[in-house]
Design a protein around this motif. Sequence first.
Motif, PDB file in Angstrom:
ATOM      1  N   ALA A 121       0.703  -1.267  -0.114  1.00 50.07           N
ATOM      2  CA  ALA A 121      -0.056  -0.120   0.025  1.00 50.07           C
ATOM      3  C   ALA A 121       0.333   1.415   0.295  1.00 50.07           C
ATOM      4  N   THR A 122       2.040   1.598   0.772  1.00 50.61           N
ATOM      5  CA  THR A 122       2.357   2.143   0.651  1.00 50.61           C
ATOM      6  C   THR A 122       3.399   2.918  -0.485  1.00 50.61           C
ATOM      7  N   ALA A 123       3.937   1.877  -1.296  1.00 52.98           N
ATOM      8  CA  ALA A 123       4.905   1.508  -2.386  1.00 52.98           C
ATOM      9  C   ALA A 123       3.850   2.184  -3.436  1.00 52.98           C
ATOM     10  N   LEU A 124       2.691   2.063  -3.326  1.00 57.15           N
ATOM     11  CA  LEU A 124       1.713   2.247  -4.681  1.00 57.15           C
ATOM     12  C   LEU A 124       0.972   4.147  -4.085  1.00 57.15           C
ATOM     13  N   ALA A 125       1.251   4.284  -2.811  1.00 52.86           N
ATOM     14  CA  ALA A 125       0.797   5.445  -2.625  1.00 52.86           C
ATOM     15  C   ALA A 125       1.701   6.529  -3.024  1.00 52.86           C
ATOM     16  N   SER A 126       3.439   5.916  -2.852  1.00 53.20           N
ATOM     17  CA  SER A 126       4.158   7.176  -3.390  1.00 53.20           C
ATOM     18  C   SER A 126       4.434   6.784  -5.088  1.00 53.20           C
ATOM     19  N   ILE A 127       4.082   6.544  -5.544  1.00 56.75           N
ATOM     20  CA  ILE A 127       4.516   5.977  -6.952  1.00 56.75           C
ATOM     21  C   ILE A 127       3.610   7.046  -7.615  1.00 56.75           C
ATOM     22  N   VAL A 128       2.531   7.335  -6.811  1.00 53.92           N
ATOM     23  CA  VAL A 128       2.062   8.663  -7.258  1.00 53.92           C
ATOM     24  C   VAL A 128       2.332   9.762  -7.971  1.00 53.92           C
ATOM     25  N   LEU A 129       3.043  10.423  -7.014  1.00 50.32           N
ATOM     26  CA  LEU A 129       4.195  11.125  -7.161  1.00 50.32           C
ATOM     27  C   LEU A 129       5.495  11.164  -8.156  1.00 50.32           C
ATOM     28  N   THR A 130       5.743   9.704  -7.905  1.00 47.30           N
ATOM     29  CA  THR A 130       6.708   8.909  -8.520  1.00 47.30           C
ATOM     30  C   THR A 130       6.082   9.358 -10.032  1.00 47.30           C
ATOM     31  N   GLY A 131       5.089   8.301 -10.339  1.00 44.54           N
ATOM     32  CA  GLY A 131       4.688   8.363 -11.813  1.00 44.54           C
ATOM     33  C   GLY A 131       4.320   9.875 -12.240  1.00 44.54           C
ATOM     34  N   LEU A 132       3.805  10.574 -11.922  1.00 44.36           N
ATOM     35  CA  LEU A 132       3.434  11.811 -12.497  1.00 44.36           C
ATOM     36  C   LEU A 132       4.547  12.951 -12.251  1.00 44.36           C
ATOM     37  N   SER A 133       5.792  13.283 -11.821  1.00 42.55           N
ATOM     38  CA  SER A 133       7.301  13.321 -12.217  1.00 42.55           C
ATOM     39  C   SER A 133       7.488  13.079 -13.666  1.00 42.55           C
ATOM     40  N   SER A 134       8.165  11.165 -13.187  1.00 39.16           N
ATOM     41  CA  SER A 134       8.067  10.859 -15.221  1.00 39.16           C
ATOM     42  C   SER A 134       7.684  11.333 -15.854  1.00 39.16           C
ATOM     43  N   ALA A 135       5.922  10.693 -15.991  1.00 40.95           N
ATOM     44  CA  ALA A 135       5.369  11.317 -16.760  1.00 40.95           C
ATOM     45  C   ALA A 135       5.068  12.624 -17.027  1.00 40.95           C
ATOM     46  N   ARG A 136       5.264  14.015 -16.724  1.00 47.28           N
ATOM     47  CA  ARG A 136       5.581  14.817 -17.170  1.00 47.28           C
ATOM     48  C   ARG A 136       7.387  15.402 -17.715  1.00 47.28           C
ATOM     49  N   ALA A 137       8.165  14.711 -17.179  1.00 44.15           N
ATOM     50  CA  ALA A 137       9.129  14.314 -17.895  1.00 44.15           C
ATOM     51  C   ALA A 137       9.515  13.715 -18.976  1.00 44.15           C
ATOM     52  N   HIS A 138       8.454  12.665 -19.435  1.00 47.02           N
ATOM     53  CA  HIS A 138       8.114  12.023 -20.363  1.00 47.02           C
ATOM     54  C   HIS A 138       7.307  12.569 -21.547  1.00 47.02           C
ATOM     55  N   HIS A 139       6.415  13.155 -20.934  1.00 44.52           N
ATOM     56  CA  HIS A 139       5.367  14.292 -22.230  1.00 44.52           C
ATOM     57  C   HIS A 139       6.464  15.685 -22.713  1.00 44.52           C
ATOM     58  N   ARG A 140       6.951  16.255 -21.966  1.00 47.81           N
ATOM     59  CA  ARG A 140       8.224  16.908 -22.438  1.00 47.81           C
ATOM     60  C   ARG A 140       8.805  17.073 -23.422  1.00 47.81           C
ATOM     61  N   ARG A 141       9.065  15.349 -23.408  1.00 46.58           N
ATOM     62  CA  ARG A 141      10.034  14.649 -24.610  1.00 46.58           C
ATOM     63  C   ARG A 141       9.070  14.212 -25.868  1.00 46.58           C
ATOM     64  N   GLY A 142       8.120  14.632 -25.876  1.00 45.50           N
ATOM     65  CA  GLY A 142       6.833  14.005 -26.104  1.00 45.50           C
ATOM     66  C   GLY A 142       6.946  12.172 -26.940  1.00 45.50           C
ATOM     67  N   SER A 143       7.357  11.701 -25.284  1.00 45.46           N
ATOM     68  CA  SER A 143       6.727  10.242 -25.432  1.00 45.46           C
ATOM     69  C   SER A 143       5.941   9.662 -24.703  1.00 45.46           C
TER      70      SER A 143
ATOM     71  N   PRO B 199      10.909   2.057 -27.840  1.00 45.27           N
ATOM     72  CA  PRO B 199      10.407   1.500 -26.398  1.00 45.27           C
ATOM     73  C   PRO B 199      10.489   2.513 -25.335  1.00 45.27           C
ATOM     74  N   VAL B 200      11.901   3.876 -26.169  1.00 45.16           N
ATOM     75  CA  VAL B 200      11.240   4.624 -25.411  1.00 45.16           C
ATOM     76  C   VAL B 200      10.027   5.441 -25.003  1.00 45.16           C
ATOM     77  N   ARG B 201       9.063   5.118 -26.048  1.00 43.39           N
ATOM     78  CA  ARG B 201       7.233   5.405 -25.910  1.00 43.39           C
ATOM     79  C   ARG B 201       6.956   5.191 -25.297  1.00 43.39           C
ATOM     80  N   ALA B 202       7.377   3.651 -25.468  1.00 47.76           N
ATOM     81  CA  ALA B 202       6.160   2.499 -24.599  1.00 47.76           C
ATOM     82  C   ALA B 202       7.136   3.138 -22.983  1.00 47.76           C
ATOM     83  N   VAL B 203       8.026   3.350 -22.284  1.00 52.60           N
ATOM     84  CA  VAL B 203       8.437   3.478 -21.167  1.00 52.60           C
ATOM     85  C   VAL B 203       7.448   4.758 -20.351  1.00 52.60           C
ATOM     86  N   GLY B 204       7.264   6.235 -21.622  1.00 57.31           N
ATOM     87  CA  GLY B 204       6.735   7.496 -21.269  1.00 57.31           C
ATOM     88  C   GLY B 204       5.039   7.172 -20.984  1.00 57.31           C
ATOM     89  N   THR B 205       5.090   5.929 -22.063  1.00 58.77           N
ATOM     90  CA  THR B 205       3.016   5.789 -22.233  1.00 58.77           C
ATOM     91  C   THR B 205       2.783   5.328 -20.251  1.00 58.77           C
TER      92      THR B 205
END
Length: 265
Positions: A54-76, A176-182
């Motif tokens: 439960a704790t790992a998943l709760a922390s992944i919310v913000l991790t995923g948002l940060s990672s997704a934002r970074a990938h989005h800025r690179r168009g992936s 692959p890099v777009r798969a990671v971003g998605t």
Amino acid sequence: MSLAWLIYLALGAVAGVLAGLLGIGGGLVLVAALVWLLPTQGIPPEHAVHVALATALASIVLTGLSSARAHHRRGSVLWPTVAWLVPGLVLGGWLGSGLATALEGAWLRVFIAGYCYLAAAQMALDWPRSRLERADAPRGPGYTAAGAGIGAVSALVGIGGGSMTVPLLVWRGVRPVRAVGTSSACGVAIALASAAGYALQGAPQGLPAGSWGYVFLPAAVGIAVASVLTAPLGTRLAHRLSGPALRRVFAVFLAVVGTSVWLAP
């Protein structure tokens, strides 16, 4: 600052880099570490696996948002694909967390360890192989159905689903890099639904202050703070590093993580 907080921050830093770099692994590393650490923080041993998930998943919310934002800025990030996957991911995450709260910790350990070994084999074999890149973003109801399975399994092992979402998209012709971003964007939906399920569907007794259902908020916050800062670093590395050697090294690491979960007290 207490030693526990320093450990949470260090775990978050590692998880953030892994989330941005490979789209997988951060949650598995967190679960393995937390299963060992949480009993020292007042979590009863019989609840340690559930709280770690439960704790790992709760922390992944913000991790995923940060990672997704970074990938989005690179168009992936393929947002049309994300839109088709998300309904299934949310449903699967909620149902999977509900199932996990009904299982004993020993069964969850077996499931998590087995998943680590399967993910390690998949990475070592580099399967599925990349196909000729398609011009369009994958979409359709089949991805919603696949998302339900991905969400359910992710909730049971405490991950953002990248070790399933990335291979699926690569198999369907996504670079692959777009798969990671998605996958990083999809992981936010999985983490939200799953963490909410663990918080609202579980009412464990004997957990220390700061617990919301099975979510231990002090650990979740400490991990998330560090992971948000390091996820963009992992994203930059994902666009620069050669994949095969890195995947093999990480496959061995995942096998070690699985063994750690299996052997935890």
